[in-house]
Scaffold this active site. Structure first.
Site, PDB file in Angstrom:
ATOM      1  N   ALA A  22       7.133 142.600  66.036  1.00  0.00           N
ATOM      2  CA  ALA A  22       5.894 142.911  65.281  1.00  0.00           C
ATOM      3  C   ALA A  22       6.130 143.990  64.234  1.00  0.00           C
ATOM      4  CB  ALA A  22       4.811 143.365  66.257  1.00  0.00           C
ATOM      5  N   PRO A  23       5.445 143.931  63.094  1.00  0.00           N
ATOM      6  CA  PRO A  23       4.409 142.957  62.727  1.00  0.00           C
ATOM      7  C   PRO A  23       4.948 141.627  62.175  1.00  0.00           C
ATOM      8  CG  PRO A  23       4.605 144.628  61.028  1.00  0.00           C
ATOM      9  CD  PRO A  23       5.557 145.031  62.120  1.00  0.00           C
ATOM     10  N   GLU A  67       7.515 140.552  71.472  1.00  0.00           N
ATOM     11  CA  GLU A  67       6.899 141.866  71.212  1.00  0.00           C
ATOM     12  C   GLU A  67       6.222 142.305  72.501  1.00  0.00           C
ATOM     13  OE1 GLU A  67       6.666 144.228  68.682  1.00  0.00           O
ATOM     14  OE2 GLU A  67       5.409 145.274  70.125  1.00  0.00           O
ATOM     15  N   CYS A 106      15.421 152.234  61.862  1.00  0.00           N
ATOM     16  CA  CYS A 106      15.127 153.073  60.700  1.00  0.00           C
ATOM     17  C   CYS A 106      15.269 154.538  61.095  1.00  0.00           C
ATOM     18  CB  CYS A 106      13.771 152.738  60.094  1.00  0.00           C
ATOM     19  SG  CYS A 106      12.406 152.939  61.229  1.00  0.00           S
TER      20      CYS A 106
HETATM   21  N1  SAM Z   1      10.965 143.693  63.032  1.00  0.00           N
HETATM   22  C1  SAM Z   1       9.617 144.168  62.727  1.00  0.00           C
HETATM   23  C2  SAM Z   1       9.280 143.804  61.291  1.00  0.00           C
HETATM   24  O1  SAM Z   1      10.199 143.704  60.454  1.00  0.00           O
HETATM   25  O2  SAM Z   1       8.105 143.619  60.995  1.00  0.00           O
HETATM   26  C3  SAM Z   1       9.474 145.644  63.024  1.00  0.00           C
HETATM   27  C4  SAM Z   1       9.866 145.990  64.438  1.00  0.00           C
HETATM   28  S1  SAM Z   1       9.512 147.658  64.899  1.00  0.00           S
HETATM   29  C5  SAM Z   1      10.837 148.528  64.224  1.00  0.00           C
HETATM   30  C6  SAM Z   1       9.909 147.626  66.613  1.00  0.00           C
HETATM   31  C7  SAM Z   1       8.935 146.858  67.462  1.00  0.00           C
HETATM   32  O3  SAM Z   1       9.440 146.814  68.801  1.00  0.00           O
HETATM   33  C8  SAM Z   1       7.546 147.479  67.557  1.00  0.00           C
HETATM   34  O4  SAM Z   1       6.586 146.538  67.210  1.00  0.00           O
HETATM   35  C9  SAM Z   1       7.420 147.853  69.041  1.00  0.00           C
HETATM   36  O5  SAM Z   1       6.117 147.734  69.539  1.00  0.00           O
HETATM   37  C10 SAM Z   1       8.340 146.835  69.673  1.00  0.00           C
HETATM   38  N2  SAM Z   1       8.853 147.189  71.021  1.00  0.00           N
HETATM   39  C11 SAM Z   1       8.958 148.408  71.589  1.00  0.00           C
HETATM   40  N3  SAM Z   1       9.490 148.300  72.821  1.00  0.00           N
HETATM   41  C12 SAM Z   1       9.733 146.986  73.029  1.00  0.00           C
HETATM   42  C13 SAM Z   1      10.256 146.246  74.122  1.00  0.00           C
HETATM   43  N4  SAM Z   1      10.665 146.854  75.250  1.00  0.00           N
HETATM   44  N5  SAM Z   1      10.348 144.894  74.009  1.00  0.00           N
HETATM   45  C14 SAM Z   1       9.940 144.274  72.872  1.00  0.00           C
HETATM   46  N6  SAM Z   1       9.423 144.927  71.811  1.00  0.00           N
HETATM   47  C15 SAM Z   1       9.324 146.263  71.893  1.00  0.00           C
END
Ligand code: SAM
Length: 316
Positions: free
Chosen positions: A121-122, A143, A242
């Site tokens: 997400a998103p 997610e 990031c």
């Molecule tokens: N790849 C996305 C984009 O380009 O739109 C952004 C991803 S963001 C850096 C990381 C995501 O990992 C967040 O939405 C967070 O809620 C989710 N997240 C955190 N812990 C997680 C877990 N244990 N398993 C899956 N998703 C997780």
């Protein structure tokens, strides 16, 4: 004119140890800038030429990105209007930082493949991968945070990416459930978000500190091991964050290399941009695997945020 708030001293001190001295002034200056907005035309929904014409007709000032035909920049002052444009509402464009476009390009998924997006997400990178695959194949997008999961679902639907199946679950469990299933895995891991800090938004660093870095590193480790297990032999995994912190980047990959020394290789990244530095092979007195120099840190500049990228191949 009022002075902008200063970045945390401890953060700046760490950057002195991570980033080469000749690059540091440019990086530090970038935290005070209002950057242009970048959009990717979603080729699953629309053609490039017609969308460019539509946006120019609406008064947006588009400049092509030199290294990606479907991406354009507009001045920072037009960001808000672009976000609410008809093209954005209908999924014909997606606003995305240029650094994050490099992640899907580095993974390079192909039509017909099976791809896992482990922290999705998103959905910006999910949609970019779907477009690179021409809508052919299967993307499993995972997610774990409910609110963000529904945002992901809405974006996937808006973007017309019917090859994406979404899963509300903890990504750390995926490798154990479906070992060896995927041709490619993207792990855009949750992180301390250091490369998104902005002196225009002091709230951007309010949770930052050593404890946050340690907490993120533990989570990233679990996700990376899971993603690696889910990969087919010969498959490719792209790890990115990031964050600047080596604890969230090189050290996380080093732990995987340490566990599976004969089963994976770091593939040297060749990126279309030059604001990069090689992965570190030393941190806080510890020598890390030399192969980690093949990773890349994209350094933030006047148009781009920062990003760490590492491409791994599972060996047979
Ligand atoms: N790849 C996305 C984009 O380009 O739109 C952004 C991803 S963001 C850096 C990381 C995501 O990992 C967040 O939405 C967070 O809620 C989710 N997240 C955190 N812990 C997680 C877990 N244990 N398993 C899956 N998703 C997780």
């Amino acid at each position: 004119m009022t002075e902008l708030p200063a970045l945390p001293e401890a953060f700046v001190e760490r950057l002195h140890r991570i980033i080469p001295p000749e690059r540091l002034p440019g990086v530090l200056a970038s935290f005070a800038l209002r950057k242009p907005a970048t959009l990717r035309i979603n080729t699953l929904r629309a053609g490039v030429d017609e969308t460019v014409a539509e946006l120019r007709h609406e008064g947006f000032h588009l400049t092509p990105l030199s290294w990606m035909a479907e991406a354009f920049q507009v001045p920072a002052a037009e960001r808000e209007a672009l976000t609410h444009s008809a093209a954005a509402d209908a999924g014909r464009i997606y606003l995305q930082n240029p650094a994050s476009l490099l992640a899907a390009l580095a993974l390079a998924p192909r039509p017909g493949e099976t791809v896992l997006d482990l922290a999705a997400a998103p959905g910006g990178k999910t949609l970019h991968m779907a477009a690179l695959m021409g809508g052919q194949g299967r993307i499993s997008a995972v997610e774990s945070v409910r609110g963000r999961f529904f945002k992901l679902r809405a974006n996937i639907e808006r973007g017309g990416a019917s090859l994406v199946k979404t899963y509300l679950m903890d990504g750390r469990a995926v490798g154990g459930k479906v070992p060896g299933r995927f041709d490619r895995v993207l792990l855009d891991a949750p992180c301390s978000s250091e490369a998104r800090f902005s002196r225009l938004r002091p709230a951007s660093w309010q949770h930052w500190g050593p404890r946050k870095i340690r907490e993120m590193a533990r989570k990233q480790q679990g996700l990376l091991f899971s993603g690696f297990r889910a990969l087919k032999s010969g498959g490719v995994l792209l790890y990115c964050t990031c964050a600047f912190a080596p604890e969230e980047n090189e050290r996380v990959v080093a732990a995987l290399l340490g566990r599976y020394p004969h089963q994976l290789a770091v593939e040297k990244l060749r990126l279309a941009v030059t604001n990069t530095q090689e992965g570190l092979t030393q941190w806080e007195g510890q020598t890390l695997d030399g192969a980690l120099s093949g990773c890349a840190r994209i350094l933030p500049d006047s148009t781009m945020d920062g990003l760490f990228l590492c491409r791994l191949r599972r060996l047979s």
